[in-house]
Design an enzyme around this catalytic site. Structure first.
Site, PDB file in Angstrom:
ATOM      1  N   ILE A  14       0.840  -1.205   0.000  1.00  0.00           N
ATOM      2  CA  ILE A  14       0.000   0.000   0.000  1.00  0.00           C
ATOM      3  C   ILE A  14       0.876   1.257   0.000  1.00  0.00           C
ATOM      4  CG2 ILE A  14      -1.651   1.336   1.386  1.00  0.00           C
ATOM      5  CD1 ILE A  14      -2.869  -1.307   2.348  1.00  0.00           C
ATOM      6  N   MET A 142      -9.735 -12.230  15.239  1.00  0.00           N
ATOM      7  CA  MET A 142      -9.111 -13.370  15.929  1.00  0.00           C
ATOM      8  C   MET A 142      -7.696 -13.584  15.390  1.00  0.00           C
ATOM      9  SD  MET A 142     -11.054 -16.606  14.191  1.00  0.00           S
ATOM     10  CE  MET A 142     -10.058 -17.747  15.094  1.00  0.00           C
ATOM     11  N   GLN A 144      -5.251 -11.683  16.175  1.00  0.00           N
ATOM     12  CA  GLN A 144      -4.570 -10.385  16.038  1.00  0.00           C
ATOM     13  C   GLN A 144      -4.831  -9.460  17.238  1.00  0.00           C
ATOM     14  OE1 GLN A 144      -5.701  -8.777  12.064  1.00  0.00           O
ATOM     15  NE2 GLN A 144      -3.548  -9.154  11.602  1.00  0.00           N
ATOM     16  N   TYR A 147      -2.244  -6.695  16.801  1.00  0.00           N
ATOM     17  CA  TYR A 147      -2.488  -5.822  15.647  1.00  0.00           C
ATOM     18  C   TYR A 147      -3.780  -5.017  15.839  1.00  0.00           C
ATOM     19  CZ  TYR A 147      -2.742  -4.813  10.552  1.00  0.00           C
ATOM     20  OH  TYR A 147      -2.797  -4.222   9.309  1.00  0.00           O
ATOM     21  N   PRO A 177      -8.039   0.476   5.769  1.00  0.00           N
ATOM     22  CA  PRO A 177      -8.213  -0.458   4.655  1.00  0.00           C
ATOM     23  C   PRO A 177      -8.765  -1.782   5.164  1.00  0.00           C
ATOM     24  CG  PRO A 177      -5.960   0.422   4.729  1.00  0.00           C
ATOM     25  CD  PRO A 177      -6.620   0.756   6.035  1.00  0.00           C
TER      26      PRO A 177
HETATM   27  N1  CAA Z   1     -11.473 -15.025   9.752  1.00  0.00           N
HETATM   28  C1  CAA Z   1     -12.321 -16.027  10.112  1.00  0.00           C
HETATM   29  N2  CAA Z   1     -11.884 -17.202  10.596  1.00  0.00           N
HETATM   30  C2  CAA Z   1     -10.563 -17.382  10.736  1.00  0.00           C
HETATM   31  C3  CAA Z   1      -9.631 -16.381  10.409  1.00  0.00           C
HETATM   32  C4  CAA Z   1     -10.136 -15.171   9.866  1.00  0.00           C
HETATM   33  N3  CAA Z   1      -9.340 -14.168   9.473  1.00  0.00           N
HETATM   34  N4  CAA Z   1      -8.403 -16.836  10.677  1.00  0.00           N
HETATM   35  C5  CAA Z   1      -8.546 -18.084  11.152  1.00  0.00           C
HETATM   36  N5  CAA Z   1      -9.837 -18.431  11.174  1.00  0.00           N
HETATM   37  C6  CAA Z   1     -10.398 -19.704  11.577  1.00  0.00           C
HETATM   38  C7  CAA Z   1      -9.795 -20.851  10.755  1.00  0.00           C
HETATM   39  O1  CAA Z   1     -10.490 -20.980   9.506  1.00  0.00           O
HETATM   40  C8  CAA Z   1     -10.003 -22.025  11.676  1.00  0.00           C
HETATM   41  O2  CAA Z   1     -11.362 -22.431  11.600  1.00  0.00           O
HETATM   42  P1  CAA Z   1     -11.736 -23.985  11.487  1.00  0.00           P
HETATM   43  O3  CAA Z   1     -11.212 -24.580  12.780  1.00  0.00           O
HETATM   44  O4  CAA Z   1     -13.245 -23.949  11.372  1.00  0.00           O
HETATM   45  O5  CAA Z   1     -11.051 -24.468  10.269  1.00  0.00           O
HETATM   46  C9  CAA Z   1      -9.811 -21.423  13.085  1.00  0.00           C
HETATM   47  O6  CAA Z   1      -9.966 -20.003  12.917  1.00  0.00           O
HETATM   48  C10 CAA Z   1      -8.432 -21.682  13.695  1.00  0.00           C
HETATM   49  O7  CAA Z   1      -7.429 -21.283  12.758  1.00  0.00           O
HETATM   50  P2  CAA Z   1      -6.070 -22.108  12.581  1.00  0.00           P
HETATM   51  O8  CAA Z   1      -6.343 -23.586  12.483  1.00  0.00           O
HETATM   52  O9  CAA Z   1      -5.317 -21.466  11.453  1.00  0.00           O
HETATM   53  O10 CAA Z   1      -5.338 -21.863  14.001  1.00  0.00           O
HETATM   54  P3  CAA Z   1      -3.818 -21.590  14.276  1.00  0.00           P
HETATM   55  O11 CAA Z   1      -3.642 -21.422  15.751  1.00  0.00           O
HETATM   56  O12 CAA Z   1      -2.946 -22.542  13.538  1.00  0.00           O
HETATM   57  O13 CAA Z   1      -3.521 -20.165  13.581  1.00  0.00           O
HETATM   58  C11 CAA Z   1      -3.947 -17.867  13.137  1.00  0.00           C
HETATM   59  C12 CAA Z   1      -4.285 -19.067  14.006  1.00  0.00           C
HETATM   60  C13 CAA Z   1      -2.477 -17.464  13.289  1.00  0.00           C
HETATM   61  C14 CAA Z   1      -4.831 -16.721  13.621  1.00  0.00           C
HETATM   62  C15 CAA Z   1      -4.184 -18.194  11.641  1.00  0.00           C
HETATM   63  O14 CAA Z   1      -5.468 -18.758  11.487  1.00  0.00           O
HETATM   64  C16 CAA Z   1      -4.155 -16.946  10.780  1.00  0.00           C
HETATM   65  O15 CAA Z   1      -3.081 -16.499  10.367  1.00  0.00           O
HETATM   66  N6  CAA Z   1      -5.325 -16.365  10.511  1.00  0.00           N
HETATM   67  C17 CAA Z   1      -5.451 -15.160   9.771  1.00  0.00           C
HETATM   68  C18 CAA Z   1      -5.641 -13.998  10.725  1.00  0.00           C
HETATM   69  C19 CAA Z   1      -5.901 -12.776   9.913  1.00  0.00           C
HETATM   70  O16 CAA Z   1      -6.980 -12.593   9.377  1.00  0.00           O
HETATM   71  N7  CAA Z   1      -4.909 -11.908   9.791  1.00  0.00           N
HETATM   72  C20 CAA Z   1      -5.054 -10.751   8.999  1.00  0.00           C
HETATM   73  C21 CAA Z   1      -3.762 -10.547   8.278  1.00  0.00           C
HETATM   74  S1  CAA Z   1      -3.904  -9.306   7.025  1.00  0.00           S
HETATM   75  C22 CAA Z   1      -3.868  -7.880   7.868  1.00  0.00           C
HETATM   76  O17 CAA Z   1      -3.718  -7.808   9.050  1.00  0.00           O
HETATM   77  C23 CAA Z   1      -3.992  -6.632   7.047  1.00  0.00           C
HETATM   78  C24 CAA Z   1      -5.183  -5.890   7.439  1.00  0.00           C
HETATM   79  O18 CAA Z   1      -5.047  -4.833   8.029  1.00  0.00           O
HETATM   80  C25 CAA Z   1      -6.533  -6.375   7.061  1.00  0.00           C
END
Ligand code: CAA
Length: 241
Positions: A14, A142, A144, A147, A177
Protein backbone atom coordinates in the site's frame (compact mmCIF):
# COMPACT_ATOMS: atom_id res chain seq x y z
CA UNK A 1 4.72 25.45 -4.45
CA UNK A 2 5.68 21.79 -4.36
CA UNK A 3 4.62 20.08 -1.16
CA UNK A 4 6.80 17.44 0.45
CA UNK A 5 5.21 14.12 1.40
CA UNK A 6 6.77 11.33 3.47
CA UNK A 7 5.38 7.80 3.37
CA UNK A 8 6.61 5.30 5.94
CA UNK A 9 6.89 1.75 4.69
CA UNK A 10 6.69 3.24 1.24
CA UNK A 11 8.65 0.86 -0.96
CA UNK A 12 6.15 -2.02 -1.08
CA UNK A 13 2.44 -2.75 -0.91
CA UNK A 14 0.00 0.00 0.00
CA UNK A 15 2.83 2.42 0.85
CA UNK A 16 4.40 2.11 -2.61
CA UNK A 17 1.03 2.75 -4.25
CA UNK A 18 0.57 5.83 -2.05
CA UNK A 19 4.04 7.16 -2.88
CA UNK A 20 3.47 6.70 -6.62
CA UNK A 21 0.03 8.34 -6.49
CA UNK A 22 1.33 11.36 -4.58
CA UNK A 23 4.23 11.72 -6.99
CA UNK A 24 1.83 11.51 -9.93
CA UNK A 25 -0.12 14.52 -8.66
CA UNK A 26 3.00 16.61 -8.11
CA UNK A 27 4.32 16.05 -4.58
CA UNK A 28 8.00 15.73 -3.80
CA UNK A 29 7.92 12.30 -2.18
CA UNK A 30 10.32 10.57 0.21
CA UNK A 31 9.68 7.09 1.57
CA UNK A 32 11.08 5.07 4.43
CA UNK A 33 11.67 1.37 4.67
CA UNK A 34 13.24 -0.89 7.25
CA UNK A 35 14.34 -4.31 6.08
CA UNK A 36 14.09 -5.12 2.39
CA UNK A 37 17.01 -3.37 0.63
CA UNK A 38 16.34 -5.12 -2.67
CA UNK A 39 12.72 -3.96 -2.86
CA UNK A 40 13.80 -0.44 -1.88
CA UNK A 41 16.44 -0.24 -4.61
CA UNK A 42 13.98 -1.58 -7.16
CA UNK A 43 11.34 0.94 -6.09
CA UNK A 44 13.84 3.81 -6.28
CA UNK A 45 15.06 2.73 -9.72
CA UNK A 46 11.50 2.46 -11.02
CA UNK A 47 10.10 5.68 -9.55
CA UNK A 48 13.01 8.02 -8.77
CA UNK A 49 11.41 8.56 -5.32
CA UNK A 50 13.90 9.28 -2.51
CA UNK A 51 14.31 6.24 -0.24
CA UNK A 52 15.49 6.38 3.40
CA UNK A 53 16.18 3.41 5.68
CA UNK A 54 15.29 3.40 9.34
CA UNK A 55 13.16 1.66 11.96
CA UNK A 56 10.02 3.68 12.73
CA UNK A 57 9.70 1.95 16.10
CA UNK A 58 12.87 3.79 17.21
CA UNK A 59 12.28 7.42 18.24
CA UNK A 60 15.88 8.61 17.79
CA UNK A 61 16.04 7.01 14.35
CA UNK A 62 12.87 8.89 13.36
CA UNK A 63 14.25 12.23 14.58
CA UNK A 64 17.47 11.66 12.66
CA UNK A 65 15.80 10.28 9.53
CA UNK A 66 13.19 13.04 9.30
CA UNK A 67 15.93 15.66 9.73
CA UNK A 68 17.77 14.07 6.79
CA UNK A 69 14.63 14.22 4.68
CA UNK A 70 14.12 17.85 5.73
CA UNK A 71 17.65 18.70 4.56
CA UNK A 72 17.52 16.69 1.33
CA UNK A 73 13.94 17.27 0.19
CA UNK A 74 12.42 20.02 2.34
CA UNK A 75 10.17 20.49 5.38
CA UNK A 76 7.51 17.79 5.65
CA UNK A 77 4.01 18.98 4.69
CA UNK A 78 2.30 15.62 4.42
CA UNK A 79 3.08 12.57 6.55
CA UNK A 80 1.60 9.17 5.82
CA UNK A 81 2.14 6.71 8.66
CA UNK A 82 1.77 3.50 6.73
CA UNK A 83 4.56 1.21 7.99
CA UNK A 84 3.12 -1.83 9.69
CA UNK A 85 3.74 -5.48 10.43
CA UNK A 86 1.75 -8.52 11.51
CA UNK A 87 2.78 -11.24 13.94
CA UNK A 88 -0.48 -13.18 14.00
CA UNK A 89 -1.27 -15.82 16.60
CA UNK A 90 -3.95 -16.60 19.16
CA UNK A 91 -3.25 -14.82 22.45
CA UNK A 92 -2.91 -18.14 24.22
CA UNK A 93 0.04 -18.90 21.92
CA UNK A 94 1.43 -15.35 21.51
CA UNK A 95 4.93 -14.49 22.78
CA UNK A 96 5.88 -11.13 24.32
CA UNK A 97 8.09 -10.51 21.26
CA UNK A 98 5.08 -10.87 18.92
CA UNK A 99 3.11 -8.45 21.10
CA UNK A 100 5.75 -5.74 21.48
CA UNK A 101 6.97 -5.88 17.86
CA UNK A 102 3.48 -5.06 16.59
CA UNK A 103 2.70 -2.40 19.21
CA UNK A 104 6.06 -0.69 18.65
CA UNK A 105 5.89 -0.69 14.86
CA UNK A 106 2.17 -0.07 14.35
CA UNK A 107 1.35 2.28 17.23
CA UNK A 108 4.43 3.76 18.91
CA UNK A 109 5.70 4.72 15.44
CA UNK A 110 2.93 7.33 15.22
CA UNK A 111 4.40 9.22 18.16
CA UNK A 112 7.92 8.69 16.81
CA UNK A 113 7.08 10.06 13.36
CA UNK A 114 4.63 12.83 14.27
CA UNK A 115 6.55 14.35 17.18
CA UNK A 116 9.52 15.55 15.06
CA UNK A 117 7.35 17.15 12.33
CA UNK A 118 4.34 18.55 14.18
CA UNK A 119 5.98 21.75 15.40
CA UNK A 120 7.07 22.68 11.86
CA UNK A 121 3.58 22.03 10.50
CA UNK A 122 2.07 24.25 13.22
CA UNK A 123 4.55 27.04 12.50
CA UNK A 124 3.83 26.92 8.76
CA UNK A 125 0.06 26.68 9.36
CA UNK A 126 -0.29 23.69 7.10
CA UNK A 127 -0.01 19.97 7.51
CA UNK A 128 -1.64 16.70 6.59
CA UNK A 129 -1.13 13.60 8.69
CA UNK A 130 -2.78 10.41 7.46
CA UNK A 131 -2.52 7.28 9.56
CA UNK A 132 -3.11 3.93 7.91
CA UNK A 133 -4.99 1.82 10.43
CA UNK A 134 -7.04 -1.25 9.49
CA UNK A 135 -10.50 -2.76 9.48
CA UNK A 136 -9.10 -5.03 12.18
CA UNK A 137 -8.56 -2.05 14.46
CA UNK A 138 -12.25 -1.25 14.06
CA UNK A 139 -13.79 -4.69 14.45
CA UNK A 140 -11.09 -6.80 16.13
CA UNK A 141 -9.76 -9.95 14.48
CA UNK A 142 -9.11 -13.37 15.93
CA UNK A 143 -5.39 -14.10 15.86
CA UNK A 144 -4.57 -10.39 16.04
CA UNK A 145 -4.92 -9.06 19.59
CA UNK A 146 -1.61 -7.25 19.06
CA UNK A 147 -2.49 -5.82 15.65
CA UNK A 148 -6.10 -4.96 16.50
CA UNK A 149 -4.98 -3.15 19.67
CA UNK A 150 -2.33 -1.16 17.83
CA UNK A 151 -4.61 -0.26 14.93
CA UNK A 152 -7.43 0.78 17.29
CA UNK A 153 -4.84 2.91 19.11
CA UNK A 154 -3.98 4.61 15.82
CA UNK A 155 -7.59 5.78 15.55
CA UNK A 156 -7.60 7.28 19.05
CA UNK A 157 -4.23 8.93 18.42
CA UNK A 158 -5.62 10.49 15.24
CA UNK A 159 -8.68 11.94 16.95
CA UNK A 160 -6.65 13.50 19.78
CA UNK A 161 -3.97 14.95 17.50
CA UNK A 162 -6.65 16.30 15.15
CA UNK A 163 -8.18 18.31 18.00
CA UNK A 164 -4.79 19.65 19.09
CA UNK A 165 -3.94 20.99 15.63
CA UNK A 166 -7.21 21.89 13.91
CA UNK A 167 -6.72 25.62 14.46
CA UNK A 168 -3.23 25.45 12.91
CA UNK A 169 -4.21 24.23 9.44
CA UNK A 170 -3.06 20.72 10.25
CA UNK A 171 -5.53 17.89 9.61
CA UNK A 172 -5.09 14.39 10.98
CA UNK A 173 -7.14 11.51 9.60
CA UNK A 174 -7.20 7.73 9.61
CA UNK A 175 -7.79 5.39 6.71
CA UNK A 176 -8.92 1.87 7.57
CA UNK A 177 -8.21 -0.46 4.65
CA UNK A 178 -9.90 -3.81 4.56
CA UNK A 179 -8.17 -6.83 3.06
CA UNK A 180 -5.94 -5.50 0.25
CA UNK A 181 -3.97 -7.70 -2.13
CA UNK A 182 -0.50 -7.10 -0.71
CA UNK A 183 2.26 -9.41 0.55
CA UNK A 184 0.92 -8.94 4.10
CA UNK A 185 -2.54 -10.28 3.32
CA UNK A 186 -1.31 -12.90 0.87
CA UNK A 187 0.86 -14.28 3.69
CA UNK A 188 -2.36 -15.47 5.36
CA UNK A 189 -2.82 -19.17 4.54
CA UNK A 190 -4.62 -19.48 1.19
CA UNK A 191 -7.42 -21.64 2.55
CA UNK A 192 -8.18 -19.04 5.25
CA UNK A 193 -8.40 -16.29 2.60
CA UNK A 194 -10.71 -18.45 0.46
CA UNK A 195 -12.79 -20.04 3.21
CA UNK A 196 -12.94 -17.39 5.93
CA UNK A 197 -12.04 -13.97 4.54
CA UNK A 198 -13.42 -13.60 0.99
CA UNK A 199 -16.95 -14.72 1.93
CA UNK A 200 -17.06 -11.85 4.46
CA UNK A 201 -16.38 -9.19 1.78
CA UNK A 202 -19.60 -8.09 0.01
CA UNK A 203 -17.73 -6.90 -3.13
CA UNK A 204 -16.27 -10.45 -3.28
CA UNK A 205 -12.64 -9.50 -3.89
CA UNK A 206 -9.57 -8.17 -2.17
CA UNK A 207 -8.94 -4.46 -2.55
CA UNK A 208 -6.15 -3.01 -4.68
CA UNK A 209 -3.39 -0.84 -3.11
CA UNK A 210 -4.27 1.93 -5.58
CA UNK A 211 -7.76 2.10 -4.07
CA UNK A 212 -6.21 3.15 -0.75
CA UNK A 213 -3.77 5.50 -2.46
CA UNK A 214 -6.69 7.42 -3.98
CA UNK A 215 -8.11 8.04 -0.49
CA UNK A 216 -4.74 9.40 0.62
CA UNK A 217 -4.45 11.79 -2.33
CA UNK A 218 -7.88 13.16 -1.47
CA UNK A 219 -7.21 13.61 2.27
CA UNK A 220 -3.82 15.21 1.56
CA UNK A 221 -5.27 17.82 -0.78
CA UNK A 222 -5.89 21.47 0.14
CA UNK A 223 -9.57 20.85 -0.68
CA UNK A 224 -9.87 18.36 2.22
CA UNK A 225 -9.11 21.03 4.84
CA UNK A 226 -12.49 20.64 6.56
CA UNK A 227 -11.98 16.93 7.17
CA UNK A 228 -10.07 16.16 10.34
CA UNK A 229 -10.23 13.45 12.99
CA UNK A 230 -12.19 11.27 10.58
CA UNK A 231 -11.91 7.56 9.89
CA UNK A 232 -12.31 6.59 6.25
CA UNK A 233 -13.16 2.91 5.72
CA UNK A 234 -12.20 1.28 2.41
CA UNK A 235 -13.05 -2.37 2.91
CA UNK A 236 -15.42 -3.58 0.19
CA UNK A 237 -18.35 -3.40 2.60
CA UNK A 238 -16.86 -5.91 5.04
CA UNK A 239 -17.45 -3.73 8.08
CA UNK A 240 -19.71 -0.69 8.35
CA UNK A 241 -19.71 1.62 11.32
N1 CAA B 1 -11.47 -15.03 9.75
C1 CAA B 1 -12.32 -16.03 10.11
N2 CAA B 1 -11.88 -17.20 10.60
C2 CAA B 1 -10.56 -17.38 10.74
C3 CAA B 1 -9.63 -16.38 10.41
C4 CAA B 1 -10.14 -15.17 9.87
N3 CAA B 1 -9.34 -14.17 9.47
N4 CAA B 1 -8.40 -16.84 10.68
C5 CAA B 1 -8.55 -18.08 11.15
N5 CAA B 1 -9.84 -18.43 11.17
C6 CAA B 1 -10.40 -19.70 11.58
C7 CAA B 1 -9.80 -20.85 10.75
O1 CAA B 1 -10.49 -20.98 9.51
C8 CAA B 1 -10.00 -22.02 11.68
O2 CAA B 1 -11.36 -22.43 11.60
P1 CAA B 1 -11.74 -23.99 11.49
O3 CAA B 1 -11.21 -24.58 12.78
O4 CAA B 1 -13.24 -23.95 11.37
O5 CAA B 1 -11.05 -24.47 10.27
C9 CAA B 1 -9.81 -21.42 13.09
O6 CAA B 1 -9.97 -20.00 12.92
C10 CAA B 1 -8.43 -21.68 13.70
O7 CAA B 1 -7.43 -21.28 12.76
P2 CAA B 1 -6.07 -22.11 12.58
O8 CAA B 1 -6.34 -23.59 12.48
O9 CAA B 1 -5.32 -21.47 11.45
O10 CAA B 1 -5.34 -21.86 14.00
P3 CAA B 1 -3.82 -21.59 14.28
O11 CAA B 1 -3.64 -21.42 15.75
O12 CAA B 1 -2.95 -22.54 13.54
O13 CAA B 1 -3.52 -20.16 13.58
C11 CAA B 1 -3.95 -17.87 13.14
C12 CAA B 1 -4.28 -19.07 14.01
C13 CAA B 1 -2.48 -17.46 13.29
C14 CAA B 1 -4.83 -16.72 13.62
C15 CAA B 1 -4.18 -18.19 11.64
O14 CAA B 1 -5.47 -18.76 11.49
C16 CAA B 1 -4.16 -16.95 10.78
O15 CAA B 1 -3.08 -16.50 10.37
N6 CAA B 1 -5.33 -16.36 10.51
C17 CAA B 1 -5.45 -15.16 9.77
C18 CAA B 1 -5.64 -14.00 10.72
C19 CAA B 1 -5.90 -12.78 9.91
O16 CAA B 1 -6.98 -12.59 9.38
N7 CAA B 1 -4.91 -11.91 9.79
C20 CAA B 1 -5.05 -10.75 9.00
C21 CAA B 1 -3.76 -10.55 8.28
S1 CAA B 1 -3.90 -9.31 7.03
C22 CAA B 1 -3.87 -7.88 7.87
O17 CAA B 1 -3.72 -7.81 9.05
C23 CAA B 1 -3.99 -6.63 7.05
C24 CAA B 1 -5.18 -5.89 7.44
O18 CAA B 1 -5.05 -4.83 8.03
C25 CAA B 1 -6.53 -6.38 7.06
Amino acid sequence: MTRVAVVSGGTRGIGAAIAKALKAVGYQVAVTYHGNDEAAQKFNAETGVHVFKWDVSNYDACVEGLAKIGAAVGPVDVLINNAGITRDGMLHKMTPDQWYAVINTNLNSLFNMCRPVIEGMRERNFGRIINISSINGQKGQMGQTNYSAAKAGDIGFTKALAQENASKGVTVNTICPGYIATEMVLAVPKEIIQKSILPQIPVRRLGAPEEIARCVVFLASDEAGFITGSTLSANGGQYMM
